[in-house]
Design a protein around this motif. Sequence first.
Motif, PDB file in Angstrom:
ATOM      1  N   TYR A  79       0.861  -1.256  -0.250  1.00  0.00           N
ATOM      2  CA  TYR A  79      -0.623   0.026   0.046  1.00  0.00           C
ATOM      3  C   TYR A  79       1.111   1.236  -0.554  1.00  0.00           C
ATOM      4  N   LEU A  80       0.596   2.235  -0.706  1.00  0.00           N
ATOM      5  CA  LEU A  80       0.275   3.441  -0.367  1.00  0.00           C
ATOM      6  C   LEU A  80       0.091   4.516  -0.212  1.00  0.00           C
ATOM      7  N   GLN A  81      -0.473   5.314   0.607  1.00  0.00           N
ATOM      8  CA  GLN A  81      -0.408   6.327   1.901  1.00  0.00           C
ATOM      9  C   GLN A  81       0.176   6.934   1.777  1.00  0.00           C
ATOM     10  N   MET A  82      -0.323   8.464   0.639  1.00  0.00           N
ATOM     11  CA  MET A  82      -0.250   9.566   0.484  1.00  0.00           C
ATOM     12  C   MET A  82      -0.994  10.555   0.904  1.00  0.00           C
ATOM     13  N   ASN A  83      -0.473  11.631   1.674  1.00  0.00           N
ATOM     14  CA  ASN A  83      -1.176  12.400   2.395  1.00  0.00           C
ATOM     15  C   ASN A  83      -0.323  14.155   1.636  1.00  0.00           C
ATOM     16  N   SER A  84      -1.228  15.005   1.621  1.00  0.00           N
ATOM     17  CA  SER A  84      -0.932  16.905   1.160  1.00  0.00           C
ATOM     18  C   SER A  84      -0.304  16.892   0.331  1.00  0.00           C
ATOM     19  N   LEU A  85      -1.268  15.788  -0.672  1.00  0.00           N
ATOM     20  CA  LEU A  85      -0.503  15.453  -2.096  1.00  0.00           C
ATOM     21  C   LEU A  85      -0.399  17.622  -3.157  1.00  0.00           C
ATOM     22  N   LYS A  86       0.141  17.391  -3.750  1.00  0.00           N
ATOM     23  CA  LYS A  86       1.062  18.157  -4.558  1.00  0.00           C
ATOM     24  C   LYS A  86       0.797  18.658  -5.929  1.00  0.00           C
ATOM     25  N   PRO A  87       0.288  19.217  -6.394  1.00  0.00           N
ATOM     26  CA  PRO A  87       0.172  19.010  -7.982  1.00  0.00           C
ATOM     27  C   PRO A  87       1.576  18.603  -8.807  1.00  0.00           C
ATOM     28  N   GLU A  88       2.680  18.287  -8.525  1.00  0.00           N
ATOM     29  CA  GLU A  88       4.047  17.680  -8.909  1.00  0.00           C
ATOM     30  C   GLU A  88       4.144  16.272  -8.166  1.00  0.00           C
ATOM     31  N   ASP A  89       3.083  15.745  -7.106  1.00  0.00           N
ATOM     32  CA  ASP A  89       2.655  14.675  -7.524  1.00  0.00           C
ATOM     33  C   ASP A  89       2.248  14.022  -8.304  1.00  0.00           C
ATOM     34  N   THR A  90       1.530  14.678  -9.530  1.00  0.00           N
ATOM     35  CA  THR A  90       0.597  14.297 -10.587  1.00  0.00           C
ATOM     36  C   THR A  90       1.931  13.411 -11.778  1.00  0.00           C
ATOM     37  N   ALA A  91       1.170  12.124 -11.831  1.00  0.00           N
ATOM     38  CA  ALA A  91       2.187  11.331 -12.856  1.00  0.00           C
ATOM     39  C   ALA A  91       0.691   9.744 -12.461  1.00  0.00           C
ATOM     40  N   VAL A  92       2.104   9.623 -13.576  1.00  0.00           N
ATOM     41  CA  VAL A  92       1.645   7.772 -13.217  1.00  0.00           C
ATOM     42  C   VAL A  92       2.280   6.915 -11.873  1.00  0.00           C
ATOM     43  N   TYR A  93       1.851   5.976 -11.702  1.00  0.00           N
ATOM     44  CA  TYR A  93       2.496   5.485 -10.105  1.00  0.00           C
ATOM     45  C   TYR A  93       2.415   3.697 -10.579  1.00  0.00           C
ATOM     46  N   TYR A  94       3.739   3.151 -10.823  1.00  0.00           N
ATOM     47  CA  TYR A  94       3.471   2.303 -10.664  1.00  0.00           C
ATOM     48  C   TYR A  94       4.687   1.180  -9.634  1.00  0.00           C
ATOM     49  N   CYS A  95       3.627  -0.015  -9.692  1.00  0.00           N
ATOM     50  CA  CYS A  95       3.863  -0.914  -8.635  1.00  0.00           C
ATOM     51  C   CYS A  95       5.462  -1.537  -8.901  1.00  0.00           C
ATOM     52  N   ARG A  96       5.968  -2.099  -7.722  1.00  0.00           N
ATOM     53  CA  ARG A  96       7.395  -2.443  -8.357  1.00  0.00           C
ATOM     54  C   ARG A  96       7.204  -3.885  -7.780  1.00  0.00           C
ATOM     55  N   TYR A  97       7.881  -4.702  -8.129  1.00  0.00           N
ATOM     56  CA  TYR A  97       8.189  -6.524  -7.587  1.00  0.00           C
ATOM     57  C   TYR A  97       9.459  -6.591  -7.506  1.00  0.00           C
ATOM     58  N   ALA A  98      10.386  -6.863  -6.439  1.00  0.00           N
ATOM     59  CA  ALA A  98      12.221  -6.689  -6.424  1.00  0.00           C
ATOM     60  C   ALA A  98      12.202  -7.704  -5.646  1.00  0.00           C
ATOM     61  N   ALA A  99      13.162  -9.249  -6.462  1.00  0.00           N
ATOM     62  CA  ALA A  99      13.896 -10.157  -5.336  1.00  0.00           C
ATOM     63  C   ALA A  99      14.796 -10.960  -6.413  1.00  0.00           C
ATOM     64  N   VAL A 100      14.864 -11.822  -5.773  1.00  0.00           N
ATOM     65  CA  VAL A 100      16.654 -12.597  -6.997  1.00  0.00           C
ATOM     66  C   VAL A 100      16.238 -12.782  -8.607  1.00  0.00           C
ATOM     67  N   GLY A 101      16.936 -12.285  -9.366  1.00  0.00           N
ATOM     68  CA  GLY A 101      16.179 -12.244 -11.272  1.00  0.00           C
ATOM     69  C   GLY A 101      15.675 -10.515 -11.465  1.00  0.00           C
ATOM     70  N   PRO A 102      15.051 -10.475 -12.130  1.00  0.00           N
ATOM     71  CA  PRO A 102      13.996  -9.321 -12.770  1.00  0.00           C
ATOM     72  C   PRO A 102      13.005  -8.809 -11.945  1.00  0.00           C
ATOM     73  N   ASP A 103      13.348  -7.696 -11.799  1.00  0.00           N
ATOM     74  CA  ASP A 103      11.751  -6.236 -11.470  1.00  0.00           C
ATOM     75  C   ASP A 103      10.287  -6.680 -12.379  1.00  0.00           C
ATOM     76  N   TYR A 104       9.886  -7.097 -11.584  1.00  0.00           N
ATOM     77  CA  TYR A 104       8.380  -7.152 -12.267  1.00  0.00           C
ATOM     78  C   TYR A 104       7.673  -5.873 -11.508  1.00  0.00           C
ATOM     79  N   TRP A 105       6.752  -5.285 -13.131  1.00  0.00           N
ATOM     80  CA  TRP A 105       5.910  -3.715 -13.235  1.00  0.00           C
ATOM     81  C   TRP A 105       4.233  -3.777 -13.254  1.00  0.00           C
ATOM     82  N   GLY A 106       3.956  -3.647 -12.517  1.00  0.00           N
ATOM     83  CA  GLY A 106       2.437  -3.205 -12.569  1.00  0.00           C
ATOM     84  C   GLY A 106       1.562  -2.338 -13.927  1.00  0.00           C
TER      85      GLY A 106
END
Length: 115
Positions: A79-106
């Motif tokens: 989870y990512l709880q985002m408070n006090s958001l600002k206009p500069e936080d505008t973006a596409v947010y991607y989830c990342r899984y990192a372990a042994v081997g390649p990373d995976y992305w949402g």
Amino acid sequence: QVQLVESGGGLVQPGGSLRLSCVASGSIGRTYAMGWSRQAPGKQRESVAMAYQSGSTSYSSSVKGRFTISRDNAKNTAYLQMNSLKPEDTAVYYCRYAAVGPDYWGQGTQVTVSS
């Protein structure tokens, strides 16, 4: 293979809050990290927050104190709880899984901070 499904993005006014969720499925390892990165139009993707198996977390300086990452290992969910958001936080947010081997992305979820 690991699949990641994000949810929780949307439009919010400056100063508002949003909570992103990311569920991992597939070949989940015993030890892995999960986190969030974001990419704004015309900018490079940047790491926002990571949560490690040990329970430790890390944040970029731009969100530290405003965003909180957490994970539920039993549910393979971050989870990512985002408070006090600002206009500069505008973006596409991607989830990342990192372990042994390649990373995976949402697939990404759009967060727009605007009045």
